[in-house]
Design a protein around this motif. Structure first.
Motif, PDB file in Angstrom:
ATOM      1  N   MET A 163       0.831  -1.182   0.000  1.00 44.40           N
ATOM      2  CA  MET A 163       0.000   0.000   0.000  1.00 44.40           C
ATOM      3  C   MET A 163       0.879   1.251   0.000  1.00 44.40           C
ATOM      4  O   MET A 163       0.684   2.171   0.755  1.00 44.40           O
ATOM      5  N   ASN A 164       1.862   1.243  -0.838  1.00 46.36           N
ATOM      6  CA  ASN A 164       2.793   2.351  -0.952  1.00 46.36           C
ATOM      7  C   ASN A 164       2.207   3.429  -1.865  1.00 46.36           C
ATOM      8  O   ASN A 164       2.036   3.212  -3.049  1.00 46.36           O
ATOM      9  N   PRO A 165       1.894   4.621  -1.324  1.00 50.09           N
ATOM     10  CA  PRO A 165       1.316   5.663  -2.174  1.00 50.09           C
ATOM     11  C   PRO A 165       2.239   6.130  -3.284  1.00 50.09           C
ATOM     12  O   PRO A 165       1.776   6.718  -4.252  1.00 50.09           O
ATOM     13  N   LEU A 166       3.531   5.866  -3.151  1.00 46.32           N
ATOM     14  CA  LEU A 166       4.453   6.259  -4.210  1.00 46.32           C
ATOM     15  C   LEU A 166       4.257   5.405  -5.464  1.00 46.32           C
ATOM     16  O   LEU A 166       4.694   5.779  -6.546  1.00 46.32           O
ATOM     17  N   GLU A 167       3.603   4.256  -5.327  1.00 46.39           N
ATOM     18  CA  GLU A 167       3.398   3.350  -6.450  1.00 46.39           C
ATOM     19  C   GLU A 167       1.969   3.391  -6.987  1.00 46.39           C
ATOM     20  O   GLU A 167       1.634   2.654  -7.900  1.00 46.39           O
ATOM     21  N   TRP A 168       1.106   4.211  -6.401  1.00 47.49           N
ATOM     22  CA  TRP A 168      -0.275   4.296  -6.879  1.00 47.49           C
ATOM     23  C   TRP A 168      -0.295   4.933  -8.256  1.00 47.49           C
ATOM     24  O   TRP A 168       0.422   5.897  -8.536  1.00 47.49           O
ATOM     25  N   ASP A 169      -1.135   4.407  -9.124  1.00 48.32           N
ATOM     26  CA  ASP A 169      -1.265   4.936 -10.482  1.00 48.32           C
ATOM     27  C   ASP A 169      -2.373   5.994 -10.491  1.00 48.32           C
ATOM     28  O   ASP A 169      -3.454   5.778 -11.030  1.00 48.32           O
ATOM     29  N   MET A 170      -2.085   7.124  -9.854  1.00 47.25           N
ATOM     30  CA  MET A 170      -3.036   8.218  -9.746  1.00 47.25           C
ATOM     31  C   MET A 170      -2.261   9.528  -9.812  1.00 47.25           C
ATOM     32  O   MET A 170      -1.069   9.552  -9.526  1.00 47.25           O
ATOM     33  N   PRO A 171      -2.938  10.620 -10.151  1.00 45.33           N
ATOM     34  CA  PRO A 171      -2.275  11.924 -10.064  1.00 45.33           C
ATOM     35  C   PRO A 171      -1.899  12.238  -8.615  1.00 45.33           C
ATOM     36  O   PRO A 171      -2.606  11.844  -7.680  1.00 45.33           O
ATOM     37  N   LYS A 172      -0.794  12.917  -8.417  1.00 47.93           N
ATOM     38  CA  LYS A 172      -0.293  13.232  -7.072  1.00 47.93           C
ATOM     39  C   LYS A 172      -1.339  13.934  -6.214  1.00 47.93           C
ATOM     40  O   LYS A 172      -1.500  13.625  -5.043  1.00 47.93           O
ATOM     41  N   LEU A 173      -2.048  14.889  -6.793  1.00 50.69           N
ATOM     42  CA  LEU A 173      -3.048  15.634  -6.032  1.00 50.69           C
ATOM     43  C   LEU A 173      -4.143  14.704  -5.509  1.00 50.69           C
ATOM     44  O   LEU A 173      -4.598  14.850  -4.377  1.00 50.69           O
ATOM     45  N   LEU A 174      -4.530  13.728  -6.307  1.00 49.95           N
ATOM     46  CA  LEU A 174      -5.540  12.762  -5.878  1.00 49.95           C
ATOM     47  C   LEU A 174      -4.993  11.848  -4.784  1.00 49.95           C
ATOM     48  O   LEU A 174      -5.727  11.469  -3.866  1.00 49.95           O
ATOM     49  N   ILE A 175      -3.724  11.507  -4.872  1.00 45.80           N
ATOM     50  CA  ILE A 175      -3.096  10.697  -3.817  1.00 45.80           C
ATOM     51  C   ILE A 175      -3.128  11.469  -2.500  1.00 45.80           C
ATOM     52  O   ILE A 175      -3.524  10.923  -1.453  1.00 45.80           O
ATOM     53  N   TYR A 176      -2.732  12.737  -2.524  1.00 46.21           N
ATOM     54  CA  TYR A 176      -2.732  13.538  -1.309  1.00 46.21           C
ATOM     55  C   TYR A 176      -4.145  13.701  -0.758  1.00 46.21           C
ATOM     56  O   TYR A 176      -4.362  13.639   0.454  1.00 46.21           O
ATOM     57  N   ALA A 177      -5.116  13.898  -1.649  1.00 47.14           N
ATOM     58  CA  ALA A 177      -6.506  14.047  -1.210  1.00 47.14           C
ATOM     59  C   ALA A 177      -7.018  12.758  -0.569  1.00 47.14           C
ATOM     60  O   ALA A 177      -7.710  12.798   0.459  1.00 47.14           O
ATOM     61  N   THR A 178      -6.652  11.620  -1.135  1.00 48.96           N
ATOM     62  CA  THR A 178      -7.055  10.334  -0.574  1.00 48.96           C
ATOM     63  C   THR A 178      -6.433  10.125   0.801  1.00 48.96           C
ATOM     64  O   THR A 178      -7.117   9.731   1.755  1.00 48.96           O
ATOM     65  N   LEU A 179      -5.143  10.391   0.911  1.00 44.44           N
ATOM     66  CA  LEU A 179      -4.463  10.252   2.203  1.00 44.44           C
ATOM     67  C   LEU A 179      -5.054  11.215   3.229  1.00 44.44           C
ATOM     68  O   LEU A 179      -5.239  10.855   4.400  1.00 44.44           O
ATOM     69  N   PHE A 180      -5.372  12.431   2.806  1.00 38.36           N
ATOM     70  CA  PHE A 180      -5.984  13.410   3.701  1.00 38.36           C
ATOM     71  C   PHE A 180      -7.312  12.874   4.237  1.00 38.36           C
ATOM     72  O   PHE A 180      -7.579  12.948   5.433  1.00 38.36           O
ATOM     73  N   CYS A 181      -8.136  12.341   3.356  1.00 46.14           N
ATOM     74  CA  CYS A 181      -9.442  11.805   3.786  1.00 46.14           C
ATOM     75  C   CYS A 181      -9.277  10.635   4.754  1.00 46.14           C
ATOM     76  O   CYS A 181     -10.014  10.531   5.740  1.00 46.14           O
ATOM     77  N   ILE A 182      -8.311   9.779   4.491  1.00 41.35           N
ATOM     78  CA  ILE A 182      -8.071   8.633   5.372  1.00 41.35           C
ATOM     79  C   ILE A 182      -7.679   9.111   6.764  1.00 41.35           C
ATOM     80  O   ILE A 182      -8.255   8.692   7.768  1.00 41.35           O
ATOM     81  N   VAL A 183      -6.693   9.985   6.858  1.00 47.59           N
ATOM     82  CA  VAL A 183      -6.215  10.410   8.170  1.00 47.59           C
ATOM     83  C   VAL A 183      -7.231  11.313   8.867  1.00 47.59           C
ATOM     84  O   VAL A 183      -7.396  11.242  10.083  1.00 47.59           O
ATOM     85  N   PHE A 184      -7.934  12.136   8.132  1.00 53.08           N
ATOM     86  CA  PHE A 184      -8.948  13.005   8.722  1.00 53.08           C
ATOM     87  C   PHE A 184     -10.061  12.162   9.346  1.00 53.08           C
ATOM     88  O   PHE A 184     -10.506  12.438  10.466  1.00 53.08           O
ATOM     89  N   SER A 185     -10.492  11.121   8.636  1.00 46.93           N
ATOM     90  CA  SER A 185     -11.547  10.241   9.150  1.00 46.93           C
ATOM     91  C   SER A 185     -11.081   9.478  10.384  1.00 46.93           C
ATOM     92  O   SER A 185     -11.802   9.388  11.380  1.00 46.93           O
ATOM     93  N   ARG A 186      -9.884   8.931  10.331  1.00 48.93           N
ATOM     94  CA  ARG A 186      -9.360   8.170  11.465  1.00 48.93           C
ATOM     95  C   ARG A 186      -9.185   9.060  12.694  1.00 48.93           C
ATOM     96  O   ARG A 186      -9.550   8.707  13.801  1.00 48.93           O
ATOM     97  N   ALA A 187      -8.631  10.242  12.494  1.00 48.06           N
ATOM     98  CA  ALA A 187      -8.388  11.151  13.611  1.00 48.06           C
ATOM     99  C   ALA A 187      -9.708  11.653  14.202  1.00 48.06           C
ATOM    100  O   ALA A 187      -9.838  11.774  15.422  1.00 48.06           O
ATOM    101  N   SER A 188     -10.684  11.921  13.356  1.00 44.79           N
ATOM    102  CA  SER A 188     -11.987  12.360  13.851  1.00 44.79           C
ATOM    103  C   SER A 188     -12.656  11.261  14.672  1.00 44.79           C
ATOM    104  O   SER A 188     -13.267  11.530  15.708  1.00 44.79           O
ATOM    105  N   ALA A 189     -12.525  10.027  14.210  1.00 38.39           N
ATOM    106  CA  ALA A 189     -13.095   8.901  14.954  1.00 38.39           C
ATOM    107  C   ALA A 189     -12.403   8.738  16.313  1.00 38.39           C
ATOM    108  O   ALA A 189     -13.057   8.438  17.317  1.00 38.39           O
ATOM    109  N   THR A 190     -11.096   8.945  16.359  1.00 37.76           N
ATOM    110  CA  THR A 190     -10.366   8.848  17.628  1.00 37.76           C
ATOM    111  C   THR A 190     -10.810   9.951  18.578  1.00 37.76           C
ATOM    112  O   THR A 190     -11.002   9.713  19.777  1.00 37.76           O
ATOM    113  N   TYR A 191     -10.994  11.157  18.073  1.00 43.49           N
ATOM    114  CA  TYR A 191     -11.497  12.270  18.872  1.00 43.49           C
ATOM    115  C   TYR A 191     -12.888  11.934  19.424  1.00 43.49           C
ATOM    116  O   TYR A 191     -13.166  12.120  20.602  1.00 43.49           O
ATOM    117  N   ALA A 192     -13.760  11.429  18.550  1.00 39.93           N
ATOM    118  CA  ALA A 192     -15.117  11.068  18.965  1.00 39.93           C
ATOM    119  C   ALA A 192     -15.086   9.960  20.007  1.00 39.93           C
ATOM    120  O   ALA A 192     -15.877   9.975  20.969  1.00 39.93           O
TER     121      ALA A 192
END
Length: 174
Positions: A1-30
């Motif tokens: 699951m190496n994001p450096l090897e994903w076949d996606m535009p960089k901006l989409l990779i960053y947006a995906t990673l942002f959504c993953i960590v934002f969701s996980r962190a929000s759930a931990t806060y909750a």
């Protein structure tokens, strides 16, 4: 699951990673908020009684929301800070901007250099499996020694504080 090897535009990779960590962190806060609300019956509250949780509470009480943003640059302590933020009922108007800033930092770091260490490990393994094994053993031994040292020191500090009054010059946050 190496994001450096994903076949996606960089901006989409960053947006995906942002959504993953934002969701996980929000759930931990909750979870932290929910555990405080009525959690004396829940086993997960044991984490909220440890020294790392109390340290996170002290840091948040002293410095506020920037601790939440900066915790994304740590490993392990991040969960305690997010739990403590919820447990201390940090207002969402302060938590969400700090969470967004931390998530941006984390996704940028993870999406660019986060897997460089694993790549370096693979290169060393291809060069010499024995050398790679020795390096890994040394890292595990060093980490184990560090954790044991911190636990012993924490117990000594707890025993010392229980018997002696805290010095006025001693810092509260370490």
């Amino acid at each position: 699951m190496n994001p450096l090897e994903w076949d996606m535009p960089k901006l989409l990779i960053y947006a995906t990673l942002f959504c993953i960590v934002f969701s996980r962190a929000s759930a931990t806060y909750a979870l932290g908020r929910g555990l405080i609300a009525g959690a004396s019956r829940v086993k997960a509250t044991a984490k909220m009684q440890g020294e790392r949780y109390r340290q996170a509470c002290r840091l948040i009480a002293r410095y506020g929301a920037p601790v939440v943003s900066l915790c994304f640059l740590t490993v392990g302590f991040q969960t305690m800070v997010l739990l403590a933020s919820g447990g201390l009922r940090m207002p969402l108007r302060k938590f969400l901007p700090a969470l967004a800033a931390g998530s941006i930092m984390w996704s940028a770091l993870y999406g660019t250099v986060g897997f460089v260490g694993f790549h370096a490990l693979r290169v060393v393994w291809e060069f010499s499996p024995l050398l790679c094994s020795l390096v890994l053993c040394a890292l595990v031994a060093g980490l184990t020694g560090y954790v044991l040292y911190r636990r012993i020191r924490s117990r000594e500090t707890s025993v010392g504080e229980a018997g002696d009054a805290r010095s006025v010059n001693e810092p509260v946050i370490k």
